[in-house]
Write an enzyme that holds these catalytic residues in place. Structure first.
Site, PDB file in Angstrom:
ATOM      1  N   LYS A  57       0.832  -1.204   0.000  1.00  0.00           N
ATOM      2  CA  LYS A  57       0.000   0.000   0.000  1.00  0.00           C
ATOM      3  C   LYS A  57       0.869   1.258   0.000  1.00  0.00           C
ATOM      4  O   LYS A  57       0.595   2.222  -0.725  1.00  0.00           O
ATOM      5  CB  LYS A  57      -0.924   0.001   1.220  1.00  0.00           C
ATOM      6  CG  LYS A  57      -2.069  -1.004   1.172  1.00  0.00           C
ATOM      7  CD  LYS A  57      -2.865  -0.970   2.461  1.00  0.00           C
ATOM      8  CE  LYS A  57      -4.079  -1.894   2.407  1.00  0.00           C
ATOM      9  NZ  LYS A  57      -5.092  -1.417   1.433  1.00  0.00           N
ATOM     10  N   ARG A  80      10.197  -5.349  10.235  1.00  0.00           N
ATOM     11  CA  ARG A  80      10.747  -6.294  11.210  1.00  0.00           C
ATOM     12  C   ARG A  80       9.622  -7.007  11.947  1.00  0.00           C
ATOM     13  O   ARG A  80       8.518  -6.492  12.085  1.00  0.00           O
ATOM     14  CB  ARG A  80      11.663  -5.578  12.210  1.00  0.00           C
ATOM     15  CG  ARG A  80      10.961  -4.606  13.154  1.00  0.00           C
ATOM     16  CD  ARG A  80      10.749  -5.216  14.536  1.00  0.00           C
ATOM     17  NE  ARG A  80      10.046  -4.318  15.435  1.00  0.00           N
ATOM     18  CZ  ARG A  80       8.745  -4.376  15.647  1.00  0.00           C
ATOM     19  NH1 ARG A  80       8.007  -5.262  15.016  1.00  0.00           N
ATOM     20  NH2 ARG A  80       8.161  -3.549  16.494  1.00  0.00           N
ATOM     21  N   LYS A  82       8.881  -8.729  15.663  1.00  0.00           N
ATOM     22  CA  LYS A  82       9.394  -8.669  17.030  1.00  0.00           C
ATOM     23  C   LYS A  82       9.991 -10.025  17.420  1.00  0.00           C
ATOM     24  O   LYS A  82       9.447 -11.074  17.084  1.00  0.00           O
ATOM     25  CB  LYS A  82       8.248  -8.306  17.980  1.00  0.00           C
ATOM     26  CG  LYS A  82       8.661  -7.547  19.220  1.00  0.00           C
ATOM     27  CD  LYS A  82       7.420  -7.031  19.950  1.00  0.00           C
ATOM     28  CE  LYS A  82       7.784  -6.121  21.095  1.00  0.00           C
ATOM     29  NZ  LYS A  82       8.464  -4.889  20.668  1.00  0.00           N
ATOM     30  N   SER A  86      11.591 -10.303  23.016  1.00  0.00           N
ATOM     31  CA  SER A  86      10.877  -9.034  23.174  1.00  0.00           C
ATOM     32  C   SER A  86       9.390  -9.261  23.417  1.00  0.00           C
ATOM     33  O   SER A  86       8.759  -8.571  24.221  1.00  0.00           O
ATOM     34  CB  SER A  86      11.069  -8.165  21.928  1.00  0.00           C
ATOM     35  OG  SER A  86      12.418  -7.779  21.785  1.00  0.00           O
ATOM     36  N   ASP A 109       2.502  -4.574  18.238  1.00  0.00           N
ATOM     37  CA  ASP A 109       3.658  -4.233  17.407  1.00  0.00           C
ATOM     38  C   ASP A 109       4.520  -5.456  17.067  1.00  0.00           C
ATOM     39  O   ASP A 109       5.725  -5.339  16.889  1.00  0.00           O
ATOM     40  CB  ASP A 109       4.510  -3.160  18.087  1.00  0.00           C
ATOM     41  CG  ASP A 109       5.076  -3.624  19.432  1.00  0.00           C
ATOM     42  OD1 ASP A 109       4.586  -4.626  19.983  1.00  0.00           O
ATOM     43  OD2 ASP A 109       6.010  -2.973  19.935  1.00  0.00           O
ATOM     44  N   ARG A 142      -0.192   7.771  17.945  1.00  0.00           N
ATOM     45  CA  ARG A 142       0.618   8.546  18.889  1.00  0.00           C
ATOM     46  C   ARG A 142       1.516   9.491  18.106  1.00  0.00           C
ATOM     47  O   ARG A 142       2.386   9.037  17.352  1.00  0.00           O
ATOM     48  CB  ARG A 142       1.450   7.620  19.784  1.00  0.00           C
ATOM     49  CG  ARG A 142       0.614   6.742  20.700  1.00  0.00           C
ATOM     50  CD  ARG A 142       1.473   5.953  21.661  1.00  0.00           C
ATOM     51  NE  ARG A 142       0.672   5.109  22.522  1.00  0.00           N
ATOM     52  CZ  ARG A 142       1.163   4.339  23.491  1.00  0.00           C
ATOM     53  NH1 ARG A 142       2.482   4.312  23.699  1.00  0.00           N
ATOM     54  NH2 ARG A 142       0.371   3.598  24.244  1.00  0.00           N
ATOM     55  N   LYS A 149       8.718  12.993  22.812  1.00  0.00           N
ATOM     56  CA  LYS A 149       8.984  12.352  24.098  1.00  0.00           C
ATOM     57  C   LYS A 149       9.953  13.219  24.909  1.00  0.00           C
ATOM     58  O   LYS A 149      10.611  14.108  24.372  1.00  0.00           O
ATOM     59  CB  LYS A 149       9.578  10.958  23.883  1.00  0.00           C
ATOM     60  CG  LYS A 149       8.573   9.946  23.364  1.00  0.00           C
ATOM     61  CD  LYS A 149       9.185   8.548  23.353  1.00  0.00           C
ATOM     62  CE  LYS A 149       8.177   7.501  22.930  1.00  0.00           C
ATOM     63  NZ  LYS A 149       8.732   6.124  22.951  1.00  0.00           N
ATOM     64  N   GLU A 176       2.206  -2.196  13.301  1.00  0.00           N
ATOM     65  CA  GLU A 176       2.646  -0.885  13.777  1.00  0.00           C
ATOM     66  C   GLU A 176       3.439  -0.204  12.668  1.00  0.00           C
ATOM     67  O   GLU A 176       4.283  -0.826  12.023  1.00  0.00           O
ATOM     68  CB  GLU A 176       3.535  -1.008  15.014  1.00  0.00           C
ATOM     69  CG  GLU A 176       3.980   0.368  15.526  1.00  0.00           C
ATOM     70  CD  GLU A 176       5.126   0.319  16.519  1.00  0.00           C
ATOM     71  OE1 GLU A 176       5.011   0.957  17.576  1.00  0.00           O
ATOM     72  OE2 GLU A 176       6.136  -0.351  16.229  1.00  0.00           O
TER      73      GLU A 176
END
Length: 240
Positions: A57, A80, A82, A86, A109, A142, A149, A176
């Site tokens: 897309k 990637r 996970k 993790s 994610d 977010r 941050k 994600e």
């Protein structure tokens, strides 16, 4: 270590694979992985398919922008899955068991894409175009560009759900997406190398210097955006 490669390899025996995984996950998770290996690998393959779907897309959008505006807003896309370690650590932090259901319902994610754009405006434009598609559902957003941050990190994070079409069924999978500019990605990559260097104490003074670098990076993005607007406003040159 890649999740799929960590679980199965035609060149390794079960004992060899178990020994490799012992350094990554605890015994309960290890036993569960071997008990549910086929189901686990099926699930990971679905996440891979979802990543491929979303990446397609994004590539289509990039091609359309190239035709309409004579430039590509997306510089690169990295993907990637996970790692097992993790995944387990994240489930532990949430106080959740290591099961297929727990993984699917609580870890959003597992499949991830990092989209590097030329300009900040491209980040928002690509995100808006993707979310406007009728088979893409936004689960979470977010915006660390508008609201960085505390350490200076900037990026736009989206959790989306997309359908994947298998031989006999359709499944909805979560992916994600992190969208950022070249400057944002440069800062984030170098910050990670510096902050998490082994056997080194990261001081408050160093953190303050990284914050100053983040501010400079943000200023660079803004100046580049302004320059692009100026260039776009120029009259088209005569080909003669």
């Amino acid at each position: 270590m890649d999740v799929e490669n960590a679980v199965i390899s035609t060149a390794e025996t079960d004992m060899e694979m178990r020994k490799k995984l012992e350094a990554i996950i605890d015994e309960d998770a290890l036993n569960w992985i071997f008990e549910k290996r086929d189901s686990f690998l099926d699930l990971i393959s679905y996440y891979r398919c979802a990543m491929m779907e979303v990446q397609t897309k994004l590539n289509v959008l990039n091609e359309e922008y190239s035709i309409r505006f004579a430039r590509n807003p997306i510089m690169s896309i990295k993907s990637r899955i996970k790692t097992i370690g993790s995944i387990q650590n994240k489930l532990k932090r949430k106080g959740l068991p290591f099961t297929l259901e727990s993984l699917q319902n609580n870890i959003y994610d597992v499949a991830g894409l990092r989209v590097i754009c030329a300009f900040t405006e491209d980040v928002y434009s690509i995100a808006a175009s993707l979310l406007a598609q009728d088979d893409v559902t936004l689960i979470e957003k977010r915006d660390y560009i508008e609201n960085p941050k505390a350490n200076g990190y900037r990026s736009l994070h989206l959790i989306i759900e997309v359908p994947i079409f298998l031989a006999s069924e359709k499944r909805k999978m979560k992916v994600e997406i992190q969208l950022r500019t070249v400057a944002m990605d440069c800062w984030a990559s170098l910050e990670h190398q510096l902050r998490y260097k082994k056997n080194r104490e990261f001081t408050e003074e160093m953190a303050n210097e990284l914050m100053r670098c983040a501010i400079i990076s943000a200023e660079l993005d803004e100046r580049m955006n302004n320059l692009r607007r100026t260039v776009d406003a120029l009259p088209v040159a005569d080909d003669k």
